[in-house]
Design an enzyme around this catalytic site. Structure first.
Site, PDB file in Angstrom:
ATOM      1  N   GLU A  44     -27.127  32.428  16.137  1.00 41.98           N
ATOM      2  CA  GLU A  44     -28.161  31.483  16.959  1.00 41.98           C
ATOM      3  C   GLU A  44     -28.621  31.840  18.277  1.00 41.98           C
ATOM      4  O   GLU A  44     -28.112  32.302  18.934  1.00 41.98           O
ATOM      5  CB  GLU A  44     -27.284  29.920  17.172  1.00 41.98           C
ATOM      6  CG  GLU A  44     -28.515  28.908  17.586  1.00 41.98           C
ATOM      7  CD  GLU A  44     -27.564  27.598  17.844  1.00 41.98           C
ATOM      8  OE1 GLU A  44     -26.439  27.563  17.757  1.00 41.98           O
ATOM      9  OE2 GLU A  44     -28.148  26.744  18.191  1.00 41.98           O
ATOM     10  N   ARG A 269     -11.822  34.587  14.276  1.00 47.16           N
ATOM     11  CA  ARG A 269     -12.587  35.195  15.378  1.00 47.16           C
ATOM     12  C   ARG A 269     -11.952  36.169  16.401  1.00 47.16           C
ATOM     13  O   ARG A 269     -10.816  36.031  16.420  1.00 47.16           O
ATOM     14  CB  ARG A 269     -13.479  34.213  16.462  1.00 47.16           C
ATOM     15  CG  ARG A 269     -13.090  32.691  16.214  1.00 47.16           C
ATOM     16  CD  ARG A 269     -13.466  31.931  17.170  1.00 47.16           C
ATOM     17  NE  ARG A 269     -14.580  32.137  18.021  1.00 47.16           N
ATOM     18  CZ  ARG A 269     -15.876  31.789  17.816  1.00 47.16           C
ATOM     19  NH1 ARG A 269     -16.123  31.186  16.718  1.00 47.16           N
ATOM     20  NH2 ARG A 269     -16.743  31.937  18.670  1.00 47.16           N
ATOM     21  N   LYS A 279     -20.354  31.016  24.410  1.00 46.21           N
ATOM     22  CA  LYS A 279     -21.720  31.291  24.897  1.00 46.21           C
ATOM     23  C   LYS A 279     -21.988  30.321  26.056  1.00 46.21           C
ATOM     24  O   LYS A 279     -22.825  30.414  27.063  1.00 46.21           O
ATOM     25  CB  LYS A 279     -23.005  31.197  23.806  1.00 46.21           C
ATOM     26  CG  LYS A 279     -23.167  32.383  23.326  1.00 46.21           C
ATOM     27  CD  LYS A 279     -24.271  32.523  22.105  1.00 46.21           C
ATOM     28  CE  LYS A 279     -23.791  32.117  20.882  1.00 46.21           C
ATOM     29  NZ  LYS A 279     -24.934  32.097  19.952  1.00 46.21           N
TER      30      LYS A 279
END
Ligand code: ATP
Ligand code: MG
Length: 567
Positions: A44, A269, A279
């Site tokens: 994204e 992850r 982020k």
């Protein structure tokens, strides 16, 4: 702290298959999708990529490479509020820098907005989606809890015609933000909260960085991601574990839309000790000025690691060593540092540099005289040849290499003691000069002319050899000593009422004024070099010809190798 998922002994081609490769090989054996393997990396564009994304990039592109397949780069750009072109550009640069090529397969979910809209209409016509007028708060409340079923929306049983009309009016901009949403009609009592009539479209009156003001309704992640996978005929859609609970919904949409059945597979992850990877938090560090920017060498971003002096190869090796796990675990950041050391040890040329200088005068060396001494550029690559240094009466040495009252284990220079000036002569300290504050300003020594390195009489042994730079042949440089940005293994582990920023390491950057030998350079931005005995460094893009700036990539002390040998 857990070990990497893969045993290090099984690295390279000889390692056993990870669970994703096992699934893929099974699919190939069964000729599923005609044996095709097609993956994608779907960022994204709402921030810069970090080392966790690098893991996902290496995995997706790596699998495609391994199985002669393809990997797309697809921007998951469905939220115009947080996304922009700066992030799109930086992401492309980072993927390329890591060494991967998406060919002509650069896609944007926003390119599919019309298709998604048609998909939504298709579901409305099937009676599988409806326009709901509840507010976001009411929707959340009506969804229930994992142990209590949700309540059906009063708008759930609108007719197909009414839904089609309202949905088209939503698109035309007849309603304000949050006034209406489109929801899938699934099951308000499902034990999986994501199946309780999830939102497919919301109204956001904001320009999109690609589609401008064409749309004011935007699909949610769940109604864009899987649909994009299907449109691109992705065979294996690899994502992180938090999407495991979304998978039933992913599959439901595919089934109801009757589209290409991409398969979602989740892996753990990457989490690193002493590092944050969200982020949102990285953005805070940038916006609130805790770091110099997204590419601050202390950031775990790919551009930060690049500026710190990491190579793409080291990140790929790291990613391979970490392996692919099915359950969350935290990897020791020392493994990342180990990967760059291993790489740079083989290829970074060496140079003597003094970063915390004190002057040393060799009183019996003729004034005004200079001689050249030689040192290998890198003992690991003899073919690289040698570097020449000018040696003269005055040299800078490292302050830390001298102690007036040395403790037992200190074998470097001290009053009355001998050491070798690397690649040159053995010297002996005779006197120390101090200023009015008691600080040492000069160390006075004598040298033994018989002991020049490489000469037949040079093999007299002393306990240590220290690096130096000739004062008359020294060029000033700025050196930035970076350390870990956080001083807690888990930066989110904080005292009551404090956040991760309270764990920032106040010593994470020290700026030094040191010397390199004159006549070296100019250094290209990001050029790698080992400063002998000090660590791996790279030239910072802030460097000028007059004043080079170097970033410390890593010290020479490999804590990972130690852990490995212990365990
Ligand atoms: P963050 O939580 O840091 O904001 P994100 O998951 O929102 O990251 P995306 O841009 O959506 O970021 O991620 C793109 C791809 O990278 C996704 O497939 C995601 O699963 C993967 N990814 C993100 N973080 C990690 C990580 N720490 N380890 C492995 N893969 C990751
Ligand atoms: Mg995300």
């Amino acid at each position: 702290m857990e070990k990497p998922a893969e045993n290090e002994k099984t690295k390279g081609n000889s390692r056993s298959l990870n669970f994703i490769e096992q699934i893929i090989e099974e699919d190939i054996r069964n000729n599923k999708n005609e044996g095709r393997v097609h993956t994608r990396f779907p960022p994204e564009p709402n921030g810069y990529l970090h080392i966790g994304h690098a893991k996902s990039i290496c995995l997706n592109f790596g699998i495609a490479e391994k199985y002669n397949g393809l990997c797309n780069l697809r921007f998951d750009d469905t939220n115009p509020l947080t996304e922009n072109v700066e992030f799109v550009d930086s992401i492309k640069e980072d993927v390329r820098w890591l060494g991967y090529d998406w060919g002509d397969r650069l896609y944007f979910a926003s390119d599919y907005f019309e298709r998604f809209y048609e998909f939504a209409v298709f579901l409305i016509k099937k009676g599988k989606a409806y326009v709901c007028d509840l507010t976001p708060g009411q929707i959340a409340e009506g969804r229930g809890t994992p142990t209590r079923p949700g309540r059906e929306s009063p708008y759930r049983n609108r007719s197909v015609e009414e839904n089609l009309r309202l949905f088209s009016q939503m698109r035309e901009g007849m309603y304000g933000n949050g006034e209406k949403v489109l929801r899938a009609k699934i099951d308000m009592a499902s034990p999986n909260m994501h199946m309780r009539d999830p939102v497919m479209y919301r109204i956001i009156h904001t320009d999109h960085h690609r589609t401008g003001n064409k749309w004011c309704i935007y699909p949610t992640y769940d109604f864009a991601h899987g649909q994009s996978d299907s449109i691109e005929k992705i065979t294996h859609s690899l994502c992180t574990l938090e999407f495991e609970v979304h998978r039933p919904l992913y599959d439901w949409f595919i089934k109801e839309l009757e589209i290409f059945p991409s398969r979602q597979i989740e892996f753990a992850r990457l989490e690193l000790s002493y590092t944050i990877m969200s982020k949102r938090k990285l953005l805070q560090l940038v916006e609130e000025g805790y770091v110099m920017g997204w590419d601050d060498p202390r950031m775990p971003t790919i551009c930060g690691l690049r500026r710190r002096g990491f190579t793409p190869e080291s990140i790929r090796t790291f990613s391979e060593k970490v392996g692919v796990a099915k359950r969350d675990n935290i990897i020791d950041v020392a493994l990342l540092e180990h990967s760059i050391r291993e790489d740079l040890n083989k290829r970074a040329p060496r140079m003597m540099t003094v970063i915390n200088p004190v002057k040393l005068v060799i009183t019996n060396y003729p004034e005004g005289e200079t001689e050249e001494v030689e040192a290998p550029l890198n003992p690991e690559m003899p073919e690289a040849g040698e570097r020449k240094y000018n040696f003269s009466r005055e040299v800078y040495i490292e302050r830390e290499d001298f102690m007036e009252e040395p403790p037992g284990k200190f074998f470097r220079l001290a009053p009355g003691r001998e050491v070798r000036l690397k690649y040159a002569y053995i010297i002996k300290c005779e006197e120390v000069v101090k200023n009015e504050y008691g600080e040492i300003t000069e160390i006075r020594c004598v040298y033994d002319p018989e002991t020049r390195s490489g000469s037949s009489k040079s093999n007299r042994k002393v306990k240590s050899a220290i690096h130096w730079v000739s004062v008359d042949h020294a060029k000033p440089v700025e050196i930035r000593l970076f350390d870990r940005l956080f001083n807690k293994e888990d930066p989110d582990d904080t005292e009551e009422g404090k956040d991760f920023k309270s764990n920032i390491n106040p010593e994470s950057l020290k700026v030094m004024e040191g010397y390199i030998p004159s006549g070296t350079g100019p250094f290209k931005p990001l050029e790698k070099i080992q400063f002998e005995r000090l660590g791996y460094f790279c030239a910072d893009p802030d460097s000028t010809r007059e004043k080079p700036v170097f970033n410390r990539t890593a010290t020479l002390k490999d804590t990972w190798a130690k852990i490995k040998n212990k365990g």
